[in-house]
Design an enzyme around this catalytic site. Structure first.
Site, PDB file in Angstrom:
ATOM      1  N   LYS A   1      62.733  43.321  44.661  1.00 42.14           N
ATOM      2  CA  LYS A   1      61.371  43.544  43.826  1.00 42.14           C
ATOM      3  C   LYS A   1      60.964  45.096  44.045  1.00 42.14           C
ATOM      4  O   LYS A   1      61.571  45.726  44.727  1.00 42.14           O
ATOM      5  CB  LYS A   1      60.392  42.840  44.432  1.00 42.14           C
ATOM      6  CG  LYS A   1      59.987  43.125  46.008  1.00 42.14           C
ATOM      7  CD  LYS A   1      59.214  41.873  46.707  1.00 42.14           C
ATOM      8  CE  LYS A   1      59.129  42.355  48.181  1.00 42.14           C
ATOM      9  NZ  LYS A   1      58.606  41.092  48.874  1.00 42.14           N
TER      10      LYS A   1
ATOM     11  N   ARG B   1      49.288  32.682  51.977  1.00 46.43           N
ATOM     12  CA  ARG B   1      49.556  33.550  50.740  1.00 46.43           C
ATOM     13  C   ARG B   1      49.980  32.652  49.694  1.00 46.43           C
ATOM     14  O   ARG B   1      49.459  31.653  49.653  1.00 46.43           O
ATOM     15  CB  ARG B   1      50.388  34.667  51.309  1.00 46.43           C
ATOM     16  CG  ARG B   1      50.175  35.766  50.408  1.00 46.43           C
ATOM     17  CD  ARG B   1      51.108  37.091  50.697  1.00 46.43           C
ATOM     18  NE  ARG B   1      52.622  36.682  50.523  1.00 46.43           N
ATOM     19  CZ  ARG B   1      53.549  37.777  50.873  1.00 46.43           C
ATOM     20  NH1 ARG B   1      53.412  39.162  51.157  1.00 46.43           N
ATOM     21  NH2 ARG B   1      54.842  37.177  50.753  1.00 46.43           N
TER      22      ARG B   1
ATOM     23  N   TYR C   1      43.897  72.641  50.184  1.00 45.38           N
ATOM     24  CA  TYR C   1      42.159  72.161  50.060  1.00 45.38           C
ATOM     25  C   TYR C   1      41.539  72.067  51.418  1.00 45.38           C
ATOM     26  O   TYR C   1      42.128  71.493  52.320  1.00 45.38           O
ATOM     27  CB  TYR C   1      42.151  70.964  49.282  1.00 45.38           C
ATOM     28  CG  TYR C   1      42.663  70.792  47.865  1.00 45.38           C
ATOM     29  CD1 TYR C   1      41.849  71.895  47.004  1.00 45.38           C
ATOM     30  CD2 TYR C   1      43.598  70.328  47.418  1.00 45.38           C
ATOM     31  CE1 TYR C   1      42.251  71.733  45.308  1.00 45.38           C
ATOM     32  CE2 TYR C   1      43.860  70.301  45.916  1.00 45.38           C
ATOM     33  CZ  TYR C   1      43.208  71.200  45.113  1.00 45.38           C
ATOM     34  OH  TYR C   1      43.505  71.040  43.898  1.00 45.38           O
TER      35      TYR C   1
ATOM     36  N   MET D   1      48.405  66.813  44.671  1.00 46.03           N
ATOM     37  CA  MET D   1      49.030  66.083  43.805  1.00 46.03           C
ATOM     38  C   MET D   1      50.373  66.139  43.570  1.00 46.03           C
ATOM     39  O   MET D   1      51.309  65.214  43.465  1.00 46.03           O
ATOM     40  CB  MET D   1      47.932  66.041  42.453  1.00 46.03           C
ATOM     41  CG  MET D   1      48.545  64.782  41.517  1.00 46.03           C
ATOM     42  SD  MET D   1      47.855  64.907  40.070  1.00 46.03           S
ATOM     43  CE  MET D   1      45.891  64.448  40.429  1.00 46.03           C
TER      44      MET D   1
HETATM   45  C1  LIG Z   1      59.421  40.976  50.079  1.00 43.74           C
HETATM   46  C2  LIG Z   1      59.753  39.568  50.502  1.00 43.74           C
HETATM   47  C3  LIG Z   1      60.788  39.291  51.245  1.00 43.74           C
HETATM   48  C4  LIG Z   1      61.660  40.601  51.998  1.00 43.74           C
HETATM   49  O1  LIG Z   1      60.939  41.052  53.134  1.00 43.74           O
HETATM   50  P1  LIG Z   1      61.565  42.178  53.862  1.00 43.74           P
HETATM   51  O2  LIG Z   1      60.259  42.043  55.075  1.00 43.74           O
HETATM   52  O3  LIG Z   1      61.439  43.179  53.263  1.00 43.74           O
HETATM   53  O4  LIG Z   1      62.859  41.719  54.522  1.00 43.74           O
HETATM   54  C5  LIG Z   1      61.174  38.170  51.493  1.00 43.74           C
HETATM   55  N1  LIG Z   1      60.358  36.923  51.051  1.00 43.74           N
HETATM   56  C6  LIG Z   1      59.487  37.159  50.385  1.00 43.74           C
HETATM   57  C7  LIG Z   1      58.731  36.039  49.702  1.00 43.74           C
HETATM   58  C8  LIG Z   1      59.054  38.551  50.192  1.00 43.74           C
HETATM   59  O5  LIG Z   1      57.827  38.469  48.995  1.00 43.74           O
END
Ligand SMILES: *Cc1c(COP(=O)(O)O)cnc(C)c1O
Length: 379
Positions: free
Chosen positions: A35, A135, A269, A317
């Site tokens: 992802k 979640r 800055y 930036m």
């Molecule tokens: C992102 C994610 C993972 C991977 O987690 P890591 O800590 O990066 O290994 C596994 N399962 C779900 C549902 C995730 O959202």
């Protein structure tokens, strides 16, 4: 290197990391989580490399990520787990592209069934149960109802339940009793599924941390993300080095100006840095728009002129300044923000501790203006 800045992606390291994760969970299949553009490392190239190293599944959050993989002719099984439940569109697209979808609610199940009906096929789903993460996933109260509706849809052949899964809230604290508790709840949830005739081929729980530290969470498949990219899942799990994994991304930029400043001169800055002696500063053309954290102001480590330095003053930036003292640095020299760490450069995990964040955020925020340069092949 003539570009302004770059993220070099070492696909050999990525493949070796997948091998290490496989050894950590030898009886489980491996889903590589790709992802967020493979945690900022490049979705398609990293996915191909992970598959070539033995990953048998790819995992993404969004529908568009799964579709991008299919458009790149990647035929590996894919699970997508964060879909819009207010419309059937994504579900239809995914089912047509032979992507497996996660279902956390009856509403999601309806979308999967609708997509199967519209496309005249079977939707392959993974039922997600919330065993304590709070979640995504069906709450325990909703689980039985979701199972009953799923069993009916299986009987009608509109869906196939490929997987049942959950996610751990404390995988990076393997001794935390909540880990054990979530696994117990998961086993109960599996028992309920089985008693309703749902026997998934893939029960999966473990992220990177649990792949390394909680063998009881391995089940049929593990789902590592961050460790595929060679970063630590958390201090309670160990450093990359301790885990035997190697950071995949090296982020660097080229000096575009070197100049002298007198003692007592403010930098950037708000003059949050003031030179203490007559000195030289180097200007690097990357900033928070490229993913250098603002929180790295005055604390972010950087390797320049053969030594470790710290960013001087506020990160802007598009630019940062480094006080290089009397070191010989010339325009065009490469400065390394982070890399694998074996030539004295900081790692993304070093950056995370300096900027009070996690390695995950450091690499995923490296922005689209920074070209990814791949080495080590991957196809
Ligand atoms: C992102 C994610 C993972 C991977 O987690 P890591 O800590 O990066 O290994 C596994 N399962 C779900 C549902 C995730 O959202």
């Amino acid at each position: 290197m003539t570009e302004r800045a770059r993220a070099q992606i070492d696909l050999d390291a990525l493949r070796a990391n997948v091998g290490v994760l496989h050894e950590a969970a030898p009886t489980a299949a491996l889903l590589a989580v790709v992802k967020a553009d493979a945690y900022g490392h490049g979705l398609v190239e990293c996915s191909k490399a992970a598959v070539s190293a033995g990953a048998s599944y790819l995992g993404v959050a969004l529908a568009q990520e799964a579709i991008a993989l299919r458009q790149a002719s990647i035929t590996t099984p894919i699970l997508a787990w964060l879909l819009q439940t207010d419309s059937v569109d994504e579900w239809v697209e995914l089912v047509l592209a032979d992507v497996e979808v996660s279902v956390s609610s009856v509403r999601g199940l309806r979308k999967a069934i609708e997509a199967a009906t519209q496309t005249g096929t079977t939707a392959r789903i993974h039922l997600k149960v919330d065993t304590g993460m709070g979640r995504a996933g069906a709450s325990l109260q909703a689980w039985e109802g979701l199972l009953r509706d799923s069993a009916q849809a299986v009987a009608e052949q509109s869906i196939e339940v490929v997987g049942v899964w959950t996610h751990l809230a404390f995988a990076d604290q393997p001794e935390n009793p909540i880990v054990e508790h979530q696994l117990e709840v998961f086993n109960q949830a599996l028992g309920q599924a089985e008693s309703l005739g749902i026997k998934p081929a893939l029960r999966h729980v473990a992220n990177s941390a649990a792949t390394f530290k909680t063998p009881k969470a391995h089940f049929d498949m593990v789902r590592p993300g961050i460790a595929v990219y060679g970063l630590s899942p958390g201090v309670g799990v160990g450093t990359s080095q301790e885990l035997g994994i190697r950071p995949v991304m090296t982020f660097s930029a080229n000096v575009i100006q070197v100049k002298e400043l007198p003692a007592g001169h403010g930098v950037s800055y708000g003059h949050e840095y003031v030179t203490t002696t007559d000195t030289s500063v180097a200007l690097l053309p990357v900033g928070y728009a490229d993913g250098v954290p603002l929180a790295g102001s005055n604390v972010g480590p950087i390797f320049i002129g053969s030594r470790a330095r710290t960013i001087a003053g506020r990160v802007c930036m598009d630019q940062v300044v480094v006080d290089i003292g009397t070191d010989q640095v010339v325009e065009g020299d490469e400065a390394i923000f982070f890399g694998p760490g074996d030539s004295g450069e900081p790692t993304a995990d070093d950056w995370a501790s300096a900027a009070n964040t996690i390695g995950y955020e450091i690499v995923t925020r490296i922005g689209p203006r920074v070209p990814r340069i791949f080495s080590g092949g991957g196809t």
